[in-house]
Structure formats: C-alpha cells, structure tokens
Design a protein around this motif. Structure first.
Motif, PDB file in Angstrom:
ATOM      1  N   ARG A 190      60.715  42.497  79.524  1.00 37.06           N
ATOM      2  CA  ARG A 190      59.989  43.627  78.933  1.00 37.06           C
ATOM      3  C   ARG A 190      59.227  44.399  79.998  1.00 37.06           C
ATOM      4  NH1 ARG A 190      57.569  41.971  73.137  1.00 37.06           N
ATOM      5  NH2 ARG A 190      59.394  40.835  72.415  1.00 37.06           N
ATOM      6  N   HIS A 191      59.299  45.700  79.840  1.00 38.49           N
ATOM      7  CA  HIS A 191      58.488  46.614  80.640  1.00 38.49           C
ATOM      8  C   HIS A 191      58.140  47.786  79.731  1.00 38.49           C
ATOM      9  CE1 HIS A 191      56.914  48.976  83.890  1.00 38.49           C
ATOM     10  NE2 HIS A 191      57.708  49.966  83.553  1.00 38.49           N
ATOM     11  N   GLY A 192      56.883  47.831  79.286  1.00 38.13           N
ATOM     12  CA  GLY A 192      56.502  48.870  78.340  1.00 38.13           C
ATOM     13  C   GLY A 192      57.358  48.773  77.091  1.00 38.13           C
ATOM     14  N   ASP A 193      57.983  49.876  76.730  1.00 37.11           N
ATOM     15  CA  ASP A 193      58.846  49.909  75.547  1.00 37.11           C
ATOM     16  C   ASP A 193      60.272  49.449  75.833  1.00 37.11           C
ATOM     17  OD1 ASP A 193      56.759  50.878  74.029  1.00 37.11           O
ATOM     18  OD2 ASP A 193      57.309  52.976  74.335  1.00 37.11           O
ATOM     19  N   THR A 194      60.575  49.187  77.089  1.00 36.62           N
ATOM     20  CA  THR A 194      61.920  48.746  77.462  1.00 36.62           C
ATOM     21  C   THR A 194      62.038  47.243  77.259  1.00 36.62           C
ATOM     22  OG1 THR A 194      62.080  50.495  79.132  1.00 36.62           O
ATOM     23  CG2 THR A 194      63.614  48.652  79.339  1.00 36.62           C
ATOM     24  N   VAL A 195      63.016  46.821  76.477  1.00 35.25           N
ATOM     25  CA  VAL A 195      63.282  45.398  76.243  1.00 35.25           C
ATOM     26  C   VAL A 195      64.750  45.138  76.545  1.00 35.25           C
ATOM     27  CG1 VAL A 195      63.296  43.518  74.565  1.00 35.25           C
ATOM     28  CG2 VAL A 195      61.520  45.284  74.445  1.00 35.25           C
ATOM     29  N   ILE A 196      65.000  44.198  77.426  1.00 37.14           N
ATOM     30  CA  ILE A 196      66.360  43.832  77.820  1.00 37.14           C
ATOM     31  C   ILE A 196      66.549  42.364  77.459  1.00 37.14           C
ATOM     32  CG2 ILE A 196      67.937  43.575  79.772  1.00 37.14           C
ATOM     33  CD1 ILE A 196      65.909  45.686  81.135  1.00 37.14           C
ATOM     34  N   VAL A 197      67.619  42.069  76.752  1.00 36.85           N
ATOM     35  CA  VAL A 197      67.896  40.694  76.336  1.00 36.85           C
ATOM     36  C   VAL A 197      69.181  40.233  77.000  1.00 36.85           C
ATOM     37  CG1 VAL A 197      68.355  39.174  74.380  1.00 36.85           C
ATOM     38  CG2 VAL A 197      66.727  41.060  74.132  1.00 36.85           C
ATOM     39  N   LEU A 198      69.095  39.085  77.661  1.00 39.43           N
ATOM     40  CA  LEU A 198      70.273  38.475  78.282  1.00 39.43           C
ATOM     41  C   LEU A 198      70.665  37.252  77.461  1.00 39.43           C
ATOM     42  CD1 LEU A 198      69.239  38.539  82.056  1.00 39.43           C
ATOM     43  CD2 LEU A 198      70.686  40.166  80.846  1.00 39.43           C
ATOM     44  N   THR A 199      71.790  37.359  76.788  1.00 34.26           N
ATOM     45  CA  THR A 199      72.322  36.209  76.069  1.00 34.26           C
ATOM     46  C   THR A 199      73.668  35.793  76.635  1.00 34.26           C
ATOM     47  OG1 THR A 199      73.271  37.666  74.399  1.00 34.26           O
ATOM     48  CG2 THR A 199      71.122  36.694  73.904  1.00 34.26           C
ATOM     49  N   ASP A 200      74.283  36.668  77.374  1.00 34.31           N
ATOM     50  CA  ASP A 200      75.481  36.303  78.138  1.00 34.31           C
ATOM     51  C   ASP A 200      75.386  37.022  79.478  1.00 34.31           C
ATOM     52  OD1 ASP A 200      77.191  38.654  78.540  1.00 34.31           O
ATOM     53  OD2 ASP A 200      77.608  38.609  76.404  1.00 34.31           O
ATOM     54  N   CYS A 201      76.194  36.623  80.381  1.00 33.39           N
ATOM     55  CA  CYS A 201      76.096  37.154  81.746  1.00 33.39           C
ATOM     56  C   CYS A 201      77.362  37.908  82.135  1.00 33.39           C
ATOM     57  CB  CYS A 201      75.819  36.025  82.723  1.00 33.39           C
ATOM     58  SG  CYS A 201      74.231  35.238  82.418  1.00 33.39           S
ATOM     59  N   SER A 202      77.899  38.642  81.197  1.00 31.92           N
ATOM     60  CA  SER A 202      79.099  39.416  81.503  1.00 31.92           C
ATOM     61  C   SER A 202      78.747  40.534  82.476  1.00 31.92           C
ATOM     62  CB  SER A 202      79.692  40.010  80.225  1.00 31.92           C
ATOM     63  OG  SER A 202      78.834  41.015  79.708  1.00 31.92           O
ATOM     64  N   PRO A 203      79.718  41.016  83.232  1.00 29.05           N
ATOM     65  CA  PRO A 203      79.455  42.126  84.157  1.00 29.05           C
ATOM     66  C   PRO A 203      78.856  43.344  83.444  1.00 29.05           C
ATOM     67  CG  PRO A 203      81.595  41.159  84.633  1.00 29.05           C
ATOM     68  CD  PRO A 203      81.088  40.513  83.370  1.00 29.05           C
TER      69      PRO A 203
END
Length: 118
Positions: free
Chosen positions: A85-98
């Motif tokens: 998380r950064h401010g309103d940006t949320v990134i979720v990693l559930t797989d590590c595909s390219p």
C-alpha cells in the motif's frame, strides 16, 4: 516514498521478508525497512506487528523491490498473499506471473512519480 507491506501469515513472515529485503543489495541500498504495529481493526484490541514499512530514497527501483518480493514468496512453503500500500494505491500479489510483476512495478513507479511531483 513510504510503502506498507502486509503479509497474510503475520509477524513471523514479515520478519522473514524484512531479512530477505535487507539481504538484497539493490533494495538495501535504497530503502529502510521496519516491522511495526498497525491500528487495530474493528473488534480487535491493541496492535500487532503486522506491517513492514519500507521508506525509499534516491535510486529506489520498483522492479528490484517487486522481484525481491516475488523471490521471497517463492521460498515460502505456503506462498502468502502480499499486499503493498501507498496512499490509495493497493497492489496484491497472489501469484508471481510476469504479468503480475509488470503490473505491480508499473503501479509502484507511477506512485513514485506522483510523490516526486508533489
């Protein structure tokens, strides 16, 4: 730039991730990490050590950070869900595909650009 990283498996996994990031020369050179507590969720009491805070400096590379995160995830017996998380940006990693790695890198680069513009 300040990032918060959450790992669904809790504080032990966060400390593992912190050690992993501190051992990565590219990340270590341009960021400081700290495991800290977060505000309790509704219905919870107190705080828990469940956030890895990453403060980046000059020369920080979103690509190096995301690659280090995905490499760490791949070493775990049960690959935990990681949320950045950064401010309103949320990134979720559930797989590590390219594709996921590329999307996460672009989102973090965009957030860093916004920080520089403000």
């Amino acid at each position: 730039m300040r990032l918060e990283v959450y790992v669904e498996s809790g504080a032990g996994e966060l400390r593992s991730l912190q050690g992993w990031l501190r051992s990565d020369p590219d990340v270590r050179r341009s960021a400081v990490t700290e495991v800290r507590g977060s505000a309790p969720r509704p219905g919870e009491m107190g705080t828990a050590l469940d956030i890895l805070e990453l403060v980046t400096g000059n020369g920080w590379s979103a690509a190096s950070f995301v690659l280090a995160l995905t490499a760490w995830r791949q070493t775990r017996p049960q690959r935990p869900r990681v949320e950045i998380r950064h401010g309103d940006t949320v990134i979720v990693l559930t797989d590590c595909s390219p594709e996921v790695i590329e999307r996460a890198t672009r989102a973090l680069d965009a957030a860093a650009d916004e920080d520089r513009d403000t």
